[in-house]
Design a protein around this motif. Structure first.
Motif, PDB file in Angstrom:
ATOM      1  N   PRO A 151      30.485  36.171  39.909  1.00 41.16           N
ATOM      2  CA  PRO A 151      29.953  37.315  39.727  1.00 41.16           C
ATOM      3  C   PRO A 151      30.907  38.436  38.891  1.00 41.16           C
ATOM      4  O   PRO A 151      32.035  38.220  38.563  1.00 41.16           O
ATOM      5  CB  PRO A 151      30.100  38.002  41.122  1.00 41.16           C
ATOM      6  CG  PRO A 151      30.322  36.803  41.946  1.00 41.16           C
ATOM      7  CD  PRO A 151      30.693  36.004  41.114  1.00 41.16           C
ATOM      8  N   ARG A 152      29.990  39.296  37.958  1.00 41.23           N
ATOM      9  CA  ARG A 152      30.808  40.178  37.214  1.00 41.23           C
ATOM     10  C   ARG A 152      31.908  40.837  37.511  1.00 41.23           C
ATOM     11  O   ARG A 152      33.151  41.268  36.967  1.00 41.23           O
ATOM     12  CB  ARG A 152      29.820  41.260  36.496  1.00 41.23           C
ATOM     13  CG  ARG A 152      28.657  40.540  35.931  1.00 41.23           C
ATOM     14  CD  ARG A 152      27.663  41.608  35.620  1.00 41.23           C
ATOM     15  NE  ARG A 152      28.040  42.793  34.548  1.00 41.23           N
ATOM     16  CZ  ARG A 152      28.177  42.599  33.261  1.00 41.23           C
ATOM     17  NH1 ARG A 152      27.299  41.771  32.662  1.00 41.23           N
ATOM     18  NH2 ARG A 152      28.544  43.609  32.495  1.00 41.23           N
ATOM     19  N   SER A 153      31.837  41.220  38.925  1.00 40.98           N
ATOM     20  CA  SER A 153      33.133  42.268  39.473  1.00 40.98           C
ATOM     21  C   SER A 153      34.263  41.273  40.177  1.00 40.98           C
ATOM     22  O   SER A 153      35.085  41.705  40.808  1.00 40.98           O
ATOM     23  CB  SER A 153      32.495  42.892  40.699  1.00 40.98           C
ATOM     24  OG  SER A 153      32.033  42.107  41.556  1.00 40.98           O
ATOM     25  N   THR A 154      34.108  39.913  39.739  1.00 36.10           N
ATOM     26  CA  THR A 154      35.016  39.171  40.492  1.00 36.10           C
ATOM     27  C   THR A 154      36.670  39.531  39.770  1.00 36.10           C
ATOM     28  O   THR A 154      36.968  39.728  38.651  1.00 36.10           O
ATOM     29  CB  THR A 154      34.951  37.444  40.064  1.00 36.10           C
ATOM     30  OG1 THR A 154      33.912  37.093  40.359  1.00 36.10           O
ATOM     31  CG2 THR A 154      36.132  36.447  40.205  1.00 36.10           C
ATOM     32  N   THR A 155      37.473  39.669  40.929  1.00 40.19           N
ATOM     33  CA  THR A 155      38.790  39.915  40.466  1.00 40.19           C
ATOM     34  C   THR A 155      39.606  38.722  40.309  1.00 40.19           C
ATOM     35  O   THR A 155      39.498  37.557  40.842  1.00 40.19           O
ATOM     36  CB  THR A 155      39.499  40.971  41.421  1.00 40.19           C
ATOM     37  OG1 THR A 155      39.402  40.395  42.712  1.00 40.19           O
ATOM     38  CG2 THR A 155      38.570  42.171  41.620  1.00 40.19           C
ATOM     39  N   PHE A 156      40.968  38.859  39.642  1.00 41.20           N
ATOM     40  CA  PHE A 156      41.732  37.822  39.475  1.00 41.20           C
ATOM     41  C   PHE A 156      42.399  37.286  40.858  1.00 41.20           C
ATOM     42  O   PHE A 156      42.672  36.175  41.264  1.00 41.20           O
ATOM     43  CB  PHE A 156      42.812  38.200  38.576  1.00 41.20           C
ATOM     44  CG  PHE A 156      44.037  37.178  38.485  1.00 41.20           C
ATOM     45  CD1 PHE A 156      43.682  36.182  37.506  1.00 41.20           C
ATOM     46  CD2 PHE A 156      45.406  37.313  39.228  1.00 41.20           C
ATOM     47  CE1 PHE A 156      44.955  35.180  37.430  1.00 41.20           C
ATOM     48  CE2 PHE A 156      46.184  36.358  38.816  1.00 41.20           C
ATOM     49  CZ  PHE A 156      46.022  35.232  38.163  1.00 41.20           C
ATOM     50  N   ALA A 157      42.969  38.571  41.744  1.00 40.86           N
ATOM     51  CA  ALA A 157      43.026  38.275  42.925  1.00 40.86           C
ATOM     52  C   ALA A 157      41.955  37.319  43.973  1.00 40.86           C
ATOM     53  O   ALA A 157      42.544  36.699  44.856  1.00 40.86           O
ATOM     54  CB  ALA A 157      43.495  39.572  43.817  1.00 40.86           C
ATOM     55  N   SER A 158      40.867  37.410  43.701  1.00 37.74           N
ATOM     56  CA  SER A 158      39.986  36.768  44.432  1.00 37.74           C
ATOM     57  C   SER A 158      39.668  34.996  44.008  1.00 37.74           C
ATOM     58  O   SER A 158      38.777  34.597  44.658  1.00 37.74           O
ATOM     59  CB  SER A 158      38.481  37.514  44.307  1.00 37.74           C
ATOM     60  OG  SER A 158      38.131  37.310  43.043  1.00 37.74           O
ATOM     61  N   LEU A 159      40.096  34.842  42.940  1.00 38.06           N
ATOM     62  CA  LEU A 159      40.253  33.614  42.675  1.00 38.06           C
ATOM     63  C   LEU A 159      40.769  32.669  43.366  1.00 38.06           C
ATOM     64  O   LEU A 159      41.804  32.918  43.853  1.00 38.06           O
ATOM     65  CB  LEU A 159      40.701  33.195  40.950  1.00 38.06           C
ATOM     66  CG  LEU A 159      39.973  34.099  39.944  1.00 38.06           C
ATOM     67  CD1 LEU A 159      40.634  33.793  38.660  1.00 38.06           C
ATOM     68  CD2 LEU A 159      38.501  33.723  39.661  1.00 38.06           C
ATOM     69  N   PRO A 160      40.598  31.257  43.524  1.00 33.10           N
ATOM     70  CA  PRO A 160      41.278  30.390  44.328  1.00 33.10           C
ATOM     71  C   PRO A 160      42.748  30.262  43.664  1.00 33.10           C
ATOM     72  O   PRO A 160      42.940  30.315  42.158  1.00 33.10           O
ATOM     73  CB  PRO A 160      40.503  29.061  44.167  1.00 33.10           C
ATOM     74  CG  PRO A 160      39.124  29.313  43.658  1.00 33.10           C
ATOM     75  CD  PRO A 160      39.221  30.826  42.982  1.00 33.10           C
ATOM     76  N   VAL A 161      43.757  29.974  44.308  1.00 37.01           N
ATOM     77  CA  VAL A 161      45.060  29.528  43.826  1.00 37.01           C
ATOM     78  C   VAL A 161      44.997  29.086  42.622  1.00 37.01           C
ATOM     79  O   VAL A 161      46.026  29.243  41.551  1.00 37.01           O
ATOM     80  CB  VAL A 161      46.104  29.292  44.877  1.00 37.01           C
ATOM     81  CG1 VAL A 161      47.322  29.275  44.601  1.00 37.01           C
ATOM     82  CG2 VAL A 161      46.042  30.564  46.001  1.00 37.01           C
ATOM     83  N   GLY A 162      44.438  27.759  42.777  1.00 37.90           N
ATOM     84  CA  GLY A 162      44.601  26.831  41.785  1.00 37.90           C
ATOM     85  C   GLY A 162      44.042  27.302  40.497  1.00 37.90           C
ATOM     86  O   GLY A 162      44.842  26.841  39.475  1.00 37.90           O
ATOM     87  N   GLN A 163      43.058  28.262  40.462  1.00 39.77           N
ATOM     88  CA  GLN A 163      42.428  28.646  39.283  1.00 39.77           C
ATOM     89  C   GLN A 163      43.461  29.813  38.535  1.00 39.77           C
ATOM     90  O   GLN A 163      43.479  29.843  37.489  1.00 39.77           O
ATOM     91  CB  GLN A 163      41.111  29.507  39.244  1.00 39.77           C
ATOM     92  CG  GLN A 163      40.050  28.165  39.770  1.00 39.77           C
ATOM     93  CD  GLN A 163      38.699  28.706  39.700  1.00 39.77           C
ATOM     94  OE1 GLN A 163      38.405  29.942  39.693  1.00 39.77           O
ATOM     95  NE2 GLN A 163      37.587  27.968  39.943  1.00 39.77           N
TER      96      GLN A 163
END
Length: 191
Positions: A151-163
């Motif tokens: 989603p356009r609003s994805t934040t860095f903090a919401s990414l999985p740790v590996g990513q």
């Protein structure tokens, strides 16, 4: 080239396998191009006018490639701290990628005409940094393909740790290699 920021489509599982295959092919191609430039460099006896042109092209290519990298990395940092949306960063990356890769290709081509001192350990470090930065850029392709469907609003903090780790490692490697190559290049030019 390898992902689309405009389609926002989900890539099927088999596309992940094709991403791995693409990354492998691109890594082999980049390493072969790098090796060819390094091996041809001692055989090219460029006269002063050709060498002056090669230096000019090399500097322009460095500004083109590294300038685009700095812009993308800065925009990525702004996304990381929540000042930009993911979609903006992906769109900028898509626009800058041709500049980055054409600048890198021109660096390889023009570098072969600069008569690099392959016996100088600093030159070897610089050449190694160039190879690592090319491979590092290719290793970002699967991550970018995953990001482009979020989603356009994805934040860095919401990414999985590996990513997050993958992204930060690639960023650090990119900056370290570009700066090492640039600084060593300028130091070697003064010697």
């Amino acid at each position: 080239m390898t992902y689309s920021a405009t389609t926002r489509q989900r890539f099927p599982r088999k596309t992940h396998r094709s991403s791995r295959r693409l990354v492998g092919i691109l890594c082999v191609t980049a390493a072969a191009a790098w090796l060819l430039a390094v091996m041809l460099a001692p055989a090219i006896a460029a006269g002063q006018p050709i060498r002056a042109l090669a230096i000019s092209v090399h500097i322009i290519a460095m500004v083109l490639g590294f300038g685009a990298i700095l812009l993308v990395d800065w925009h990525g940092f702004l996304w990381l701290i929540g000042k930009r949306q993911l979609a903006e960063t992906i769109r900028l990356d898509g626009a800058a990628s041709p500049l980055i890769w054409s600048g890198t290709a021109l660096l390889l081509l023009s570098g072969a005409f600069l008569n690099p001192a392959l016996g100088n350990p600093w030159t070897v470090v610089k050449l190694g940094a160039v190879l690592v930065l090319m491979l590092n850029g290719i290793m970002l392709i699967p991550l970018m393909r995953r990001l482009v469907v979020m989603p356009r609003s994805t934040t860095f903090a919401s990414l999985p740790v590996g990513q997050r780790i993958h992204m930060l490692l690639c960023l650090g490697i990119s900056q370290a290699c570009w700066w090492a190559a640039i600084v060593i290049g300028f130091i070697n030019a003064e010697l």
